[in-house]
Write an enzyme that holds these catalytic residues in place. Structure first.
Site, PDB file in Angstrom:
ATOM      1  N   ASN A 159       0.821  -1.238   0.000  1.00  0.00           N
ATOM      2  CA  ASN A 159       0.000   0.000   0.000  1.00  0.00           C
ATOM      3  C   ASN A 159       0.844   1.273   0.000  1.00  0.00           C
ATOM      4  OD1 ASN A 159       0.790  -0.658   2.635  1.00  0.00           O
ATOM      5  ND2 ASN A 159      -0.883   0.521   3.510  1.00  0.00           N
ATOM      6  N   GLU A 257       3.829  -5.016  12.407  1.00  0.00           N
ATOM      7  CA  GLU A 257       2.826  -3.955  12.216  1.00  0.00           C
ATOM      8  C   GLU A 257       1.765  -4.545  11.317  1.00  0.00           C
ATOM      9  OE1 GLU A 257       4.671  -0.304  10.990  1.00  0.00           O
ATOM     10  OE2 GLU A 257       5.632  -0.058  12.936  1.00  0.00           O
ATOM     11  N   CYS A 291      -3.375   1.055   6.561  1.00  0.00           N
ATOM     12  CA  CYS A 291      -3.775   0.313   7.757  1.00  0.00           C
ATOM     13  C   CYS A 291      -4.415   1.225   8.802  1.00  0.00           C
ATOM     14  CB  CYS A 291      -2.554  -0.373   8.352  1.00  0.00           C
ATOM     15  SG  CYS A 291      -1.260   0.796   8.784  1.00  0.00           S
ATOM     16  N   GLU A 470       7.839   0.954  16.598  1.00  0.00           N
ATOM     17  CA  GLU A 470       8.958   1.525  15.846  1.00  0.00           C
ATOM     18  C   GLU A 470       8.768   3.039  15.830  1.00  0.00           C
ATOM     19  OE1 GLU A 470      10.338  -0.589  12.354  1.00  0.00           O
ATOM     20  OE2 GLU A 470       9.387  -2.444  13.021  1.00  0.00           O
TER      21      GLU A 470
HETATM   22  P1  NAD Z   1       0.392  -9.444   3.230  1.00  0.00           P
HETATM   23  O1  NAD Z   1       0.442  -9.869   4.640  1.00  0.00           O
HETATM   24  O2  NAD Z   1      -0.323 -10.275   2.258  1.00  0.00           O
HETATM   25  O3  NAD Z   1       1.863  -9.270   2.633  1.00  0.00           O
HETATM   26  C1  NAD Z   1       2.838  -8.464   3.240  1.00  0.00           C
HETATM   27  C2  NAD Z   1       4.211  -8.953   2.823  1.00  0.00           C
HETATM   28  O4  NAD Z   1       4.412 -10.257   3.383  1.00  0.00           O
HETATM   29  C3  NAD Z   1       4.383  -9.115   1.320  1.00  0.00           C
HETATM   30  O5  NAD Z   1       5.700  -8.733   0.966  1.00  0.00           O
HETATM   31  C4  NAD Z   1       4.181 -10.596   1.115  1.00  0.00           C
HETATM   32  O6  NAD Z   1       4.798 -11.093  -0.046  1.00  0.00           O
HETATM   33  C5  NAD Z   1       4.825 -11.157   2.363  1.00  0.00           C
HETATM   34  N1  NAD Z   1       4.392 -12.499   2.756  1.00  0.00           N
HETATM   35  C6  NAD Z   1       3.287 -13.180   2.388  1.00  0.00           C
HETATM   36  N2  NAD Z   1       3.280 -14.404   2.967  1.00  0.00           N
HETATM   37  C7  NAD Z   1       4.398 -14.487   3.725  1.00  0.00           C
HETATM   38  C8  NAD Z   1       4.936 -15.491   4.575  1.00  0.00           C
HETATM   39  N3  NAD Z   1       4.336 -16.668   4.764  1.00  0.00           N
HETATM   40  N4  NAD Z   1       6.085 -15.223   5.227  1.00  0.00           N
HETATM   41  C9  NAD Z   1       6.699 -14.024   5.085  1.00  0.00           C
HETATM   42  N5  NAD Z   1       6.242 -13.049   4.267  1.00  0.00           N
HETATM   43  C10 NAD Z   1       5.107 -13.272   3.604  1.00  0.00           C
HETATM   44  O7  NAD Z   1      -0.169  -7.971   3.265  1.00  0.00           O
HETATM   45  P2  NAD Z   1      -0.542  -7.054   2.039  1.00  0.00           P
HETATM   46  O8  NAD Z   1      -1.780  -7.615   1.420  1.00  0.00           O
HETATM   47  O9  NAD Z   1       0.668  -6.841   1.203  1.00  0.00           O
HETATM   48  O10 NAD Z   1      -0.861  -5.666   2.781  1.00  0.00           O
HETATM   49  C11 NAD Z   1      -2.089  -5.381   3.341  1.00  0.00           C
HETATM   50  C12 NAD Z   1      -2.103  -5.663   4.817  1.00  0.00           C
HETATM   51  O11 NAD Z   1      -1.012  -5.019   5.444  1.00  0.00           O
HETATM   52  C13 NAD Z   1      -3.330  -5.121   5.501  1.00  0.00           C
HETATM   53  O12 NAD Z   1      -3.799  -6.049   6.425  1.00  0.00           O
HETATM   54  C14 NAD Z   1      -2.832  -3.892   6.216  1.00  0.00           C
HETATM   55  O13 NAD Z   1      -3.564  -3.500   7.334  1.00  0.00           O
HETATM   56  C15 NAD Z   1      -1.471  -4.311   6.594  1.00  0.00           C
HETATM   57  N6  NAD Z   1      -0.603  -3.145   6.840  1.00  0.00           N
HETATM   58  C16 NAD Z   1      -0.306  -2.828   8.136  1.00  0.00           C
HETATM   59  C17 NAD Z   1       0.479  -1.700   8.404  1.00  0.00           C
HETATM   60  C18 NAD Z   1       0.824  -1.270   9.820  1.00  0.00           C
HETATM   61  O14 NAD Z   1       1.683  -0.407   9.982  1.00  0.00           O
HETATM   62  N7  NAD Z   1       0.200  -1.802  10.831  1.00  0.00           N
HETATM   63  C19 NAD Z   1       0.961  -0.941   7.347  1.00  0.00           C
HETATM   64  C20 NAD Z   1       0.612  -1.290   6.056  1.00  0.00           C
HETATM   65  C21 NAD Z   1      -0.172  -2.416   5.813  1.00  0.00           C
HETATM   66  O1  6OD Z   2       3.606   6.451   9.205  1.00  0.00           O
HETATM   67  C1  6OD Z   2       4.212   5.422   9.475  1.00  0.00           C
HETATM   68  O2  6OD Z   2       5.327   5.425  10.010  1.00  0.00           O
HETATM   69  C2  6OD Z   2       3.607   4.110   9.157  1.00  0.00           C
HETATM   70  N1  6OD Z   2       4.314   3.033   9.537  1.00  0.00           N
HETATM   71  C3  6OD Z   2       2.423   4.040   8.514  1.00  0.00           C
HETATM   72  C4  6OD Z   2       1.761   2.834   8.178  1.00  0.00           C
HETATM   73  C5  6OD Z   2       0.695   2.869   7.383  1.00  0.00           C
HETATM   74  C6  6OD Z   2      -0.007   1.695   7.045  1.00  0.00           C
HETATM   75  O3  6OD Z   2      -0.608   1.479   6.023  1.00  0.00           O
END
Ligand code: NAD
Ligand code: 6OD
Length: 489
Positions: A159, A257, A291, A470
């Site tokens: 994202n 995260e 997120c 972080e």
């Molecule tokens: P995802 O969990 O599908 O993938 C994230 C990363 O993990 C990708 O690089 C993917 O290839 C890798 N991955 C997939 N399976 C794996 C495994 N078994 N072991 C290790 N790595 C693996 O997430 P997404 O669809 O790319 O992103 C969307 C999700 O990310 C949403 O749930 C969103 O809320 C979350 N997100 C959280 C934050 C935060 O800061 N809390 C920030 C951005 C996105």
């Molecule tokens: O602002 C940041 O430092 C951060 N980690 C944002 C995450 C956004 C999630 O989609």
């Protein structure tokens, strides 16, 4: 990118091995057109082995590089991104589907800021000193040394690709750790541009490594890899569970995260226009693919209907279309599969009794955008705050709005989800703002604003939104091991 140190016999041996797998590629589509824009390497566990070996060989040269020199190199990386700003922004928009104006105003400036910030943070870092006073003039002095942890595995989602990757790379490198990065396979290209910049800046061979590929084929072996000492993962909660399980047997340092389903709480005493604008932005920035997005809005009943009307008017005015146009507010969702998932939730919302107040359709756009994964932003009312639509993470341009009568009811609804990442409160009552901020089960609360970021503050979630913090000194502490030295005086 694993740069090979010719003096490393293990790497040399590996290089002479015939590859066990035929070279394979993944197709990278532009979400705004559905057309192929690049192919990326479909790496596998042998590539992870090579990257980890390269990183391990850089532990000493990079860890021994003086902090001021590391900081200088991080600043040089920031300058390198700045020098190719237009290319980075265009590439991020083409890979992800977001408006190029957003990439220019948020993603790429933040990536630059991440390097500059952590260069400054290690330059000005102070570690503690604890003096002990014993009887009869005896005593001791404790001081702390910051030491690198080791090879850091950094895994990121699609994202905010460069923004989130550099949020990990910058502090990990600043603290002296070699890194192996695994960006999302859906948005790989700005990571490759970053590798080019870092290559030109000239870090020791092996200090920065990038492995493209799928989660199960690259991310999984990377998190379990015996040469990896630390894993920082940002992504979905279900994937986070797998990452935690893979990292546990090796006692790797771990930061997760994860997902969110964040509440926006709007009280009758708010500045109404600011609250409407803020709630719309919190729900639909980056197509709702953040997120931290406020995807459930809780509104005090006395202003609920007026608020919904104003929100629907504001959201209906958002321009969905060509990410390359400076006038576009919302681009395309990241993939066809993700749009299918979001549309599934729109159907669920109707089954659960929801009323679609605007959006939810695919816009009709001219070629080549007619092949893109666009969706009009949707506002839904008439749902219970406990239903699936209002409690599960959709991660797209869908927001639900719910009335409440009392502060306690609003708090219960806000806390009644498995996630606990962030919340935003809209009120002019300072005492209420303090009271609710303390009571919300989230890692972060914004009051009369949303996603206003200060890179020094702790960033992370509670409950199923993650583990660890972080940001600022929290990143420095995560990406280093503190060693205490106690000297008897
Ligand atoms: P995802 O969990 O599908 O993938 C994230 C990363 O993990 C990708 O690089 C993917 O290839 C890798 N991955 C997939 N399976 C794996 C495994 N078994 N072991 C290790 N790595 C693996 O997430 P997404 O669809 O790319 O992103 C969307 C999700 O990310 C949403 O749930 C969103 O809320 C979350 N997100 C959280 C934050 C935060 O800061 N809390 C920030 C951005 C996105
Ligand atoms: O602002 C940041 O430092 C951060 N980690 C944002 C995450 C956004 C999630 O989609």
């Amino acid at each position: 990118m694993a740069r090979r140190d010719p003096r490393d016999p293990e790497l040399h041996r590996q290089a002479l091995q015939p590859r066990r797998r035929r070279r394979a590629w993944l197709e990278n589509l532009n979400p705004a057109t559905g057309r192929l824009i690049s192919r990326i390497a479909r790496s596998g566990s042998e590539d992870v082995d090579r990257a980890c070996a390269a990183a391990a060989s850089a532990r000493k040269p990079w860890g021994d590089t003086p902090v001021l020199e590391r900081a200088r190199l991080l600043d040089a990386i920031a300058e390198g991104i700045q020098a190719r700003f237009d290319e980075f922004a265009r590439t991020e928009s083409e890979d992800q589907g977001k408006p190029v104006s957003l990439a220019r105003s948020i993603d790429i400036p933040r990536a630059i800021a991440n390097f500059r910030f952590f260069a400054g943070a290690v330059r000005h870092d102070e570690t503690g000193c604890h003096e002990m006073h014993g009887q009869g003039g005896t005593g001791a002095l404790n001081y702390s040394l910051r030491r690198p942890v080791g090879v850091a595995a950094l895994i990121t989602p699609w994202n905010l690709p460069l923004y989130l990757l550099t949020w990990k790379v910058a502090p990990a490198l600043a603290c002296g750790n070699p890194v192996v990065c695994k960006p999302s396979e859906l948005t790989p290209r700005t990571a490759t541009l970053l590798a080019e910049v870092i290559d030109e800046v000239g870090l020791p061979d092996g200090a920065f490594n990038l492995v493209h590929g799928l989660g199960p084929e690259v991310g999984a072996p990377l998190t379990a890899h015996p040469q990896v000492a630390l894993v920082s993962f940002t992504g979905g909660t279900a994937t986070g569970e797998r990452v935690a399980a893979a990292a546990a047997p090796g006692f790797k340092k771990l930061s997760l995260e994860l997902g969110g389903k964040n509440a926006t709480l709007v009280f009758a005493d708010c500045d109404f226009d600011q609250a409407v604008e803020g709630a719309a932005r919190a729900a639909f920035a980056n197509q709702g693919e953040i997120c931290l997005c406020g995807s459930r809005i809780l509104v005090e009943r006395s202003i609920h209907d007026r608020f919904v009307d104003a929100l629907v008017a504001r959201v209906s005015a958002l321009r969905v279309g060509d990410p390359a146009s400076p006038d576009t507010d919302m681009g395309a969702l990241v993939s066809a599969a993700h749009r299918d998932k979001v549309e599934g939730y729109l159907r669920l919302a109707v089954e659960e009794g929801g009323r679609l107040r605007c959006g939810g359709q695919r816009p009709s756009l001219n070629p080549p955008l007619d092949g893109g994964f666009f969706l009009q932003p949707a506002v839904i009312t008439d749902l219970a705050p406990s239903c699936r639509t209002a409690t599960e993470e959709i991660f797209g341009p869908v927001v639900t709005v719910h009335p409440f009568d009392t502060e306690a009811e609003a708090l219960n609804a806000a806390n009644g989800v498995r996630y606990g990442l962030s919340a935003s409160l809209w009120t002019t009552d300072l005492r209420r703002a303090h009271r609710l901020s303390a009571a919300l089960d989230t890692g972060m609360v914004w009051v009369n604003t949303w996603l206003l970021r200060d890179l020094r503050v702790p960033f992370g979630g509670v409950k199923d939104s993650g583990v660890g913090r972080e940001g600022g000194r929290f990143s420095l502490d995560f990406y280093s091991d503190m060693k205490n030295v106690c000297i008897q005086l």
